[in-house]
Scaffold this active site. Sequence first.
Site, mmCIF file in Angstrom:
data_model
loop_
_atom_site.group_PDB
_atom_site.id
_atom_site.type_symbol
_atom_site.label_atom_id
_atom_site.label_comp_id
_atom_site.label_asym_id
_atom_site.label_seq_id
_atom_site.Cartn_x
_atom_site.Cartn_y
_atom_site.Cartn_z
ATOM 1 N N LYS A 226 0.817 -1.211 0.000
ATOM 2 C CA LYS A 226 0.000 0.000 0.000
ATOM 3 C C LYS A 226 0.856 1.268 0.000
ATOM 4 O O LYS A 226 2.032 1.273 0.375
ATOM 5 C CB LYS A 226 -0.939 -0.002 1.210
ATOM 6 C CG LYS A 226 -2.040 -1.073 1.149
ATOM 7 C CD LYS A 226 -3.065 -0.771 0.085
ATOM 8 C CE LYS A 226 -4.094 -1.886 -0.105
ATOM 9 N NZ LYS A 226 -4.975 -2.077 1.036
ATOM 10 N N ARG A 268 -4.428 -10.378 3.718
ATOM 11 C CA ARG A 268 -4.603 -10.434 2.267
ATOM 12 C C ARG A 268 -3.345 -9.845 1.633
ATOM 13 O O ARG A 268 -3.046 -8.657 1.807
ATOM 14 C CB ARG A 268 -5.850 -9.645 1.861
ATOM 15 C CG ARG A 268 -6.168 -9.663 0.369
ATOM 16 C CD ARG A 268 -7.456 -8.883 0.105
ATOM 17 N NE ARG A 268 -7.799 -8.886 -1.308
ATOM 18 C CZ ARG A 268 -7.351 -8.007 -2.205
ATOM 19 N NH1 ARG A 268 -6.526 -7.029 -1.813
ATOM 20 N NH2 ARG A 268 -7.715 -8.082 -3.469
#
Length: 288
Positions: A226, A268
């Site tokens: 991210k 995830r």
Amino acid sequence: MPSYTITCGSHTLALGQRTLIMGIVNVTPDSFSDGGRFFSPDRAIAQAVQLVEEGADILDIGGESTRPFSDPVGESEELDRVLPVIEGLAGPVAVPISIDTTKATVARQAVAAGAAMINDVSALRTDPEMATTAARCRVPIILMHMKGTPNTMQVKPVYEDLVSDIRSFLSDAMNRAVAAGVERSAIILDPGIGFGKTIGHNLQLIRDLDRFHELAAPLLAGPSRKMFIRHLLKDPSQSDMDPLSVEVARGTQAAVAAAAMKGVHIVRVHDVARTRATLAVVNAITSV
């Protein structure tokens, strides 16, 4: 870490004994994380099989990018992307397949093709039929917090109280799902790291993930590659970092370890092999 049992078709997931790994397969041409490397069905299937060999407990197949400022794709195009992959994996792999979609029709057809879980990043807000679809298909559903839409979520996100606001959002989403017929025991909650959050929000969210156990549902966290990780690690002269760089992989594992130490049930990730090694150590520490 609280314990739960989730039934996904013929699969049963014991959540709470160790942190499980959900491997990501993006069947998109514009994913921020892999640059469309698995856009063709053959490449996506091969990648998914490799992730299972590396230790993935669940596969998450998505045909629509949710990167910041992305636009949605049409239903038929999304189906064309994901159905061949799910059909190609439903027999050969021995782990449950999740369909990452906000569209009820895509979810329904994906389940018919072999998916055994729905991952809705809009938490039922995009398609009013999604909760009913999950209930009728009798599959677990992941409900994720996102402020706005992928196209707008990173435009100056503001919260009165970050954790309380997200926890209230997820509680409401869970109640809507149950009201539509979804079994409460079939709901997984995702606080949505990177979705409508600043760097500071993401860091606080990971630090406070254990506060979401009050919702009495399994927790999923997705910090993989991210922007907040890339921002923390980049050189001041850089505008961004390559999501596939070794430095970002290392930063991701730090976030994975922190989330696991806070008791999330599922992480995830794109890089299953590294995550498996990270969690082997974390799970050993937390089980002592």
